[in-house]
Enzyme design. Structure first.
Site, PDB file in Angstrom:
ATOM      1  N   GLY A 186       1.572  -9.663   9.544  1.00  0.00           N
ATOM      2  CA  GLY A 186       0.843 -10.616   9.027  1.00  0.00           C
ATOM      3  C   GLY A 186       0.196 -11.507   9.888  1.00  0.00           C
ATOM      4  O   GLY A 186      -0.075 -12.849   9.485  1.00  0.00           O
ATOM      5  N   ASN A 203       0.833  -1.191  -0.200  1.00  0.00           N
ATOM      6  CA  ASN A 203      -0.021  -0.230  -0.071  1.00  0.00           C
ATOM      7  C   ASN A 203       0.763   1.015  -0.113  1.00  0.00           C
ATOM      8  O   ASN A 203       2.229   1.316   0.278  1.00  0.00           O
ATOM      9  CB  ASN A 203      -0.955   0.088   1.060  1.00  0.00           C
ATOM     10  CG  ASN A 203      -0.171   0.725   2.298  1.00  0.00           C
ATOM     11  OD1 ASN A 203      -0.144   1.878   2.543  1.00  0.00           O
ATOM     12  ND2 ASN A 203       0.003  -0.237   3.249  1.00  0.00           N
ATOM     13  N   LEU A 216      -1.234   8.452   4.417  1.00  0.00           N
ATOM     14  CA  LEU A 216      -1.674   9.093   5.613  1.00  0.00           C
ATOM     15  C   LEU A 216      -2.645  10.022   5.376  1.00  0.00           C
ATOM     16  O   LEU A 216      -2.989  10.969   6.053  1.00  0.00           O
ATOM     17  CB  LEU A 216      -0.384   9.861   6.361  1.00  0.00           C
ATOM     18  CG  LEU A 216       0.783   9.094   6.836  1.00  0.00           C
ATOM     19  CD1 LEU A 216       1.816   9.983   7.459  1.00  0.00           C
ATOM     20  CD2 LEU A 216       0.469   8.050   7.819  1.00  0.00           C
ATOM     21  N   CYS A 253       6.097   5.049   8.645  1.00  0.00           N
ATOM     22  CA  CYS A 253       5.331   5.083   7.346  1.00  0.00           C
ATOM     23  C   CYS A 253       6.110   5.255   6.233  1.00  0.00           C
ATOM     24  O   CYS A 253       6.806   6.333   6.124  1.00  0.00           O
ATOM     25  CB  CYS A 253       4.321   6.276   7.521  1.00  0.00           C
ATOM     26  SG  CYS A 253       3.290   6.146   5.819  1.00  0.00           S
TER      27      CYS A 253
END
Lengths: 257, 304
Positions: free
Chosen positions: B244, B69, B73, B130
């Protein structure tokens, strides 16, 4: 609208032409209310290479028999797997998702579908007809082999066809159909579904007309419920989720259209 | 009745199962599938100083056993959060934790200071990891000095439980974990996504508009597990395992590796009710193994 995760049983499978599959699915629970234009996120069974659910439009709903149908274009591993399902196989659906189509005030309605974009239009025609609307329906495709279920659409409205090679109906792209002749165009509302290029062409064609154009978008998505924010489309009010705020948008709201 | 409760510094969780930021919205998206009163906590999506639109579409790509992805933000900023979102989520029957991000140390500091005033938010998770923003985000989490600088600044203004979320895209995650512990972090969560990319060979173009993005899902689980194991050996503060986790067995492996709690992320996209199954599965595991408290599983890996 409340969303559910239900198992469905394949009760009928049909492969019309070489690259589509139509599935009729019986729900293990009573079907919840579903609106035309809504979709389901389908868990692809036994396919380790497919990780995410696949968003697929609801093609039609038969509340009496507790079934829904899906019309799927086979484009990759996930949809190929759907085409390999057999009667009695089980499919897990997260649904009904999205906002669907709103019923209009006018009855001068045209539905436009291109390629596998016809998927939600049968249910839309069906629902409109149940609410005493009389839509006209225009379906465009590459050739006659890719146009299916014409008898189904004809139950709910006048059907017009156009193919790129002229093998069925008029010849050309959807926007070339005589229905779009400027002086005769009578529709106040157009609901269109299909490849983005086609949707943009339809919208361009109708600019300057007194017609509202609603399109159903097919952005790739992960969750389908507004959490991952993958499927956004740029609108006049910023990025919005196709999965929860769409998939149907008035083209006036879409930035750059 | 088994005791599933755990504690992260002064933050008490009824069980170790939380949801990961960016995968659970603000919680209400999941109300048809999840009983929030059965979760240890939810980490709502990243909040920055001002409104962000995120990156252009396409910003997601499916990969083998995972996904990339590059959302970037997207959020409406901290003031909007306080005015419009906080009132709707403050009475959720679970711990609501806010993920805090920014482009500058000052932005992190100012967002944290504002969230500190919110009575019903018991903790923040500092997002220095991020990978999808040009400035800030992971840039702070990939050097020990800058990770420490952000943590130090936020620690001065934030009085409740401070969790720092670490990036795996570093040479030594242990060094950074120890660094933020020294600056007063109360807990560490790891891992954020691994930097990756996908290519559409037919078009000879990257799939994501940003070219690279963050990889999540079962594909990254072994890497996450290894990092949780390494970090929990070296720090004294509680560790939250992320990466995960898709079922109770995955969750328990993170606890055994040393995590005091876990976060479920991408698995929520496949099965929105998965967290409920994980909580039930952990309880069942305790029953089967005749263990009274989930705390007894934390770091209980037998390496003999």
């Amino acid at each position: 609208m409340k969303k559910f995760i239900h198992d469905f049983k394949v009760i009928k499978k049909w492969l019309p032409g070489s690259n589509h599959v139509i599935l009729h699915l019986l729900c293990s629970e009573p079907l919840p209310p579903i609106k035309a234009g809504q979709f389901a996120e389908i868990l692809i069974p036994d396919e380790p290479e497919v990780f995410l659910r696949r968003p697929i439009s609801i093609h039609d709903v038969d509340t009496k028999n507790n079934t829904i149908s899906l019309f799927v274009k086979i484009v990759g591993k996930g949809t190929y797997k759907l085409s390999e399902l057999r009667v009695d196989d089980t499919l897990n659906l997260l649904y009904p998702l999205g906002q669907g189509f709103e019923f209009p005030e006018h009855d001068k309605i045209l539905l436009v579908g291109g390629g596998c974009g016809v998927a939600p239009l049968l249910f839309l025609a069906h629902s409109l007809s149940q609410h005493n609307y009389h839509p006209d329906i225009l379906i465009g495709s590459r050739n006659a082999d890719e146009i299916h279920e014409t008898g189904e659409y004809e139950k709910y409205g006048n059907l017009y066809l156009i193919t790129e090679d002229g093998s069925l109906g008029e010849k050309g792209l959807v926007t070339h159909h005589s229905i779009f002749k400027t002086d005769e165009f009578k529709y106040k509302i157009v609901y269109a579904c299909g490849p983005e290029g086609m949707l943009k062409a339809v919208n361009q064609k109708l600019k300057g007309f007194d017609t509202e154009v609603f399109v159903s978008l097919e952005n790739t998505m992960a969750c389908g419920i507004g959490a991952c924010l993958s499927c956004v489309v740029k609108t006049t009010t910023g990025n919005r989720c196709v999965c929860t705020e769409g998939p149907v948008f008035n083209t006036k709201e879409l930035a750059g259209w | 009745m088994k005791d599933l409760s755990v504690k992260l510094h002064s933050l008490e969780l009824r069980n170790p199962v939380m949801t990961a930021s960016g995968t659970f919205g603000y919680g209400w998206e999941y109300e048809d599938f999840v009983d929030l009163s059965k979760l240890g906590g939810i980490v709502v999506k990243a909040t920055t100083g001002s409104h962000r639109e995120g990156n252009p579409y396409p910003r997601m790509a499916e990969t083998p056993h995972g996904m990339l992805n590059a959302i970037g933000l997207q959020n409406k900023g901290v003031d909007y959060f306080i005015k419009a979102i906080y009132p709707a989520i403050s009475d959720f029957p679970t711990n609501v934790i806010v993920n805090v991000s920014g482009s500058t140390v000052e932005e992190y500091e100012s967002v944290a200071e504002k969230i500190n005033e919110l009575e019903k938010i018991p903790a923040i998770e500092l997002n220095i990891s991020c990978p999808n923003v040009k400035e800030g985000g992971m840039a702070f989490g990939t050097s020990c000095a800058s990770a420490q600088a952000v943590t130090r600044a936020v620690r001065k203004v934030y009085k409740k439980t401070l969790i720092v979320k670490l990036s795996p895209n570093v040479t030594s995650i242990v060094e950074i974990a120890k660094g933020v512990e020294d600056e007063g972090a109360d807990s560490i969560s790891l891992i954020n996504t691994l930097l990756g990319m996908a290519i559409d060979v037919e078009k000879r173009k990257p799939v994501l508009s940003t070219i690279t993005g963050g990889l999540s899902g079962p594909a990254i689980k072994p890497v996450a597990l290894r990092m949780v194991w390494q970090v929990s050996q070296e720090v004294k503060i509680p560790v939250i395992g992320i990466g995960g986790i898709s079922n109770a067995s995955d969750a328990i492996s993170f606890l055994l590796a040393g995590a005091s709690a876990i976060q479920v992320g991408t698995a929520n996209f496949i099965d929105p009710s998965v967290t409920m199954k994980i909580v039930a599965g952990i309880e069942d595991y305790l029953e089967r193994h005749r263990i009274d408290s989930v705390k007894d599983l934390v770091g209980a890996l037998d390496v003999s």
